[in-house]
Structures are given as C-alpha cells and as structure tokens.
Design a protein around this motif. Structure first.
Motif, PDB file in Angstrom:
ATOM      1  N   UNK A  51      49.444  15.937  69.307  1.00  0.00           N
ATOM      2  CA  UNK A  51      48.754  16.370  70.526  1.00  0.00           C
ATOM      3  C   UNK A  51      49.083  17.838  70.841  1.00  0.00           C
ATOM      4  N   UNK A  52      48.312  18.741  70.292  1.00  0.00           N
ATOM      5  CA  UNK A  52      48.561  20.149  70.651  1.00  0.00           C
ATOM      6  C   UNK A  52      48.171  20.360  72.110  1.00  0.00           C
ATOM      7  N   UNK A  53      48.771  21.327  72.770  1.00  0.00           N
ATOM      8  CA  UNK A  53      48.443  21.553  74.184  1.00  0.00           C
ATOM      9  C   UNK A  53      46.984  21.976  74.342  1.00  0.00           C
ATOM     10  N   UNK A  54      46.342  21.447  75.387  1.00  0.00           N
ATOM     11  CA  UNK A  54      44.931  21.752  75.643  1.00  0.00           C
ATOM     12  C   UNK A  54      44.785  23.092  76.356  1.00  0.00           C
ATOM     13  N   UNK A  59      36.487  27.798  78.935  1.00  0.00           N
ATOM     14  CA  UNK A  59      35.574  26.995  78.119  1.00  0.00           C
ATOM     15  C   UNK A  59      34.305  26.718  78.903  1.00  0.00           C
ATOM     16  N   UNK A  60      33.196  26.737  78.197  1.00  0.00           N
ATOM     17  CA  UNK A  60      31.922  26.445  78.847  1.00  0.00           C
ATOM     18  C   UNK A  60      31.752  24.935  78.975  1.00  0.00           C
ATOM     19  N   UNK A  66      32.182  18.736  74.165  1.00  0.00           N
ATOM     20  CA  UNK A  66      32.565  18.529  72.765  1.00  0.00           C
ATOM     21  C   UNK A  66      34.028  18.097  72.668  1.00  0.00           C
ATOM     22  N   UNK A  67      34.880  18.724  73.482  1.00  0.00           N
ATOM     23  CA  UNK A  67      36.306  18.390  73.493  1.00  0.00           C
ATOM     24  C   UNK A  67      36.508  16.940  73.949  1.00  0.00           C
ATOM     25  N   UNK A  73      36.848  10.129  70.260  1.00  0.00           N
ATOM     26  CA  UNK A  73      36.875   9.695  68.863  1.00  0.00           C
ATOM     27  C   UNK A  73      38.310   9.441  68.410  1.00  0.00           C
ATOM     28  N   UNK A  74      39.226  10.329  68.797  1.00  0.00           N
ATOM     29  CA  UNK A  74      40.641  10.137  68.437  1.00  0.00           C
ATOM     30  C   UNK A  74      41.192   8.878  69.094  1.00  0.00           C
ATOM     31  N   UNK A  75      40.801   8.641  70.357  1.00  0.00           N
ATOM     32  CA  UNK A  75      41.268   7.433  71.062  1.00  0.00           C
ATOM     33  C   UNK A  75      40.766   6.183  70.351  1.00  0.00           C
ATOM     34  N   UNK A  76      39.498   6.209  69.917  1.00  0.00           N
ATOM     35  CA  UNK A  76      38.936   5.060  69.206  1.00  0.00           C
ATOM     36  C   UNK A  76      39.696   4.802  67.907  1.00  0.00           C
ATOM     37  N   UNK A  77      39.991   5.869  67.182  1.00  0.00           N
ATOM     38  CA  UNK A  77      40.727   5.726  65.919  1.00  0.00           C
ATOM     39  C   UNK A  77      42.105   5.136  66.167  1.00  0.00           C
TER      40      UNK A  77
END
Length: 189
Positions: A51-54, A59-60, A66-67, A73-77
C-alpha cells in the motif's frame, strides 16, 4: 537407586535451581518481546510495499475515479485470495478432525462402559414414561390368570377319556366316520 525407593538427591541445590529457572524465564521473555517487534516490523514493511501512500492532491475527477476503480479491483483480488485461504483452512481442519477420529478408533481409546443392572418396579417405570399422567399403582400380578388345582385334575380326566388315539382314528376313517362327524355337528346345532 536408593534401596529405600526414595528419589535420588539432585546434585544441584535448591537455590541454584531457582536461579536457573529465573534465568530461563528472563531469556524466554526477551525472546517473546523480540519476536513481537520482528512481527511489527515485518507487518510495517509489507504494508509499505503493498500500500504505497496515496497522493490525492491535484488529481482531476477522472483520475480519482480511475484510482477508485483500481482500489476496488485490488480489494476484489484480495477478497478472492482471502476466501480461497479460508476454504483451504476449513478443508484442512476437517481433514485433521477426520484423521484424529481415525487415530482414536485405531487406538481403541473408547471403551464401552459396563452397564449396571437397575431394578425398577412397574410403578416407577410408568411414572418415568408417563410423568404426571400416571395415577395409581399397577398390580401386574392381579391381571395374571390364576390356575387352580381342580382345573388341572379336570384336564387329566379329559385326556384319559380320549383313550387310545388309534381307535379314534380308525372309527372316524372312511365314509362312516365322516357321516358320524356330520351327524354330531348337525345335532349339536
């Protein structure tokens, strides 16, 4: 061993044993603390790696969306991996339980206890079965048929009257015997 059967005396004095126990306990406590620190450090390293820092500043709206999608997707995995791991663990636990039962069966640890004889009267049995519905006592002997000596004597007399069975069979054989049976049956009615 001593001839008296006593335990042999140890070569270490009681104070020395106590001091050695204290040293072992101190060493064990230090090892536990070190293991806990190592675990915390490992956990911190793993979280930094995974978990790199956000960085949300600048950001637009599209980039934020997208983030969010990437995080989902990561949570699902991760959820899939967690489910797979839990399934494997439960399967292994079931296997372990079955194997333990097999070992116990092979070892023969379960012995059937010897059953004791219990004397229970009819009244106690009815109370146990029916509970409060059972009223009064049941005397089972009163319901039995009583046999008198006179009845036995009458039975002996009847059997002696019959006599030899061969004579009776010869008399009833053939058409004459059947005619006699019908006559006696018809006369009795």
């Amino acid at each position: 061993m001593n001839p008296k059967g006593d335990k042999p005396k140890s070569k270490i004095s009681a104070s020395r044993k106590l001091s050695l126990k204290m040293l072992l306990l101190q060493k064990a406590c230090e090892d536990l603390e070190k293991e806990q620190q190592d675990r915390e450090e490992e956990k911190g390293r793993y979280l930094k790696e995974k978990l790199p820092p956000l960085q949300l500043s600048g950001l637009s709206l599209d980039d934020l969306q997208k983030l969010c999608k990437q995080l989902h997707e990561k949570i699902d995995i991760v959820d899939e991996e967690r489910y797979d791991c839990e399934h494997k663990v439960s399967k292994h636990n079931k296997d372990i339980h079955e194997l333990k039962l097999k070992v116990q069966d092979l070892g023969g640890k379960f012995k059937k206890p010897a059953l004791r004889k219990v004397r229970v009267s009819a009244d106690e049995m009815m109370r146990a079965l029916l509970g409060s519905k059972h009223k009064g006592s049941m005397d089972l002997r009163a319901n039995l048929k009583s046999v008198k000596k006179e009845d036995v004597k009458q039975d002996k007399v009847l059997t002696s009257e019959v006599g030899d069975w061969r004579k009776n069979v010869e008399a009833m054989s053939g058409m004459e015997g059947r005619k006699k049976m019908f006559d006696t049956a018809g006369g009795a009615q």
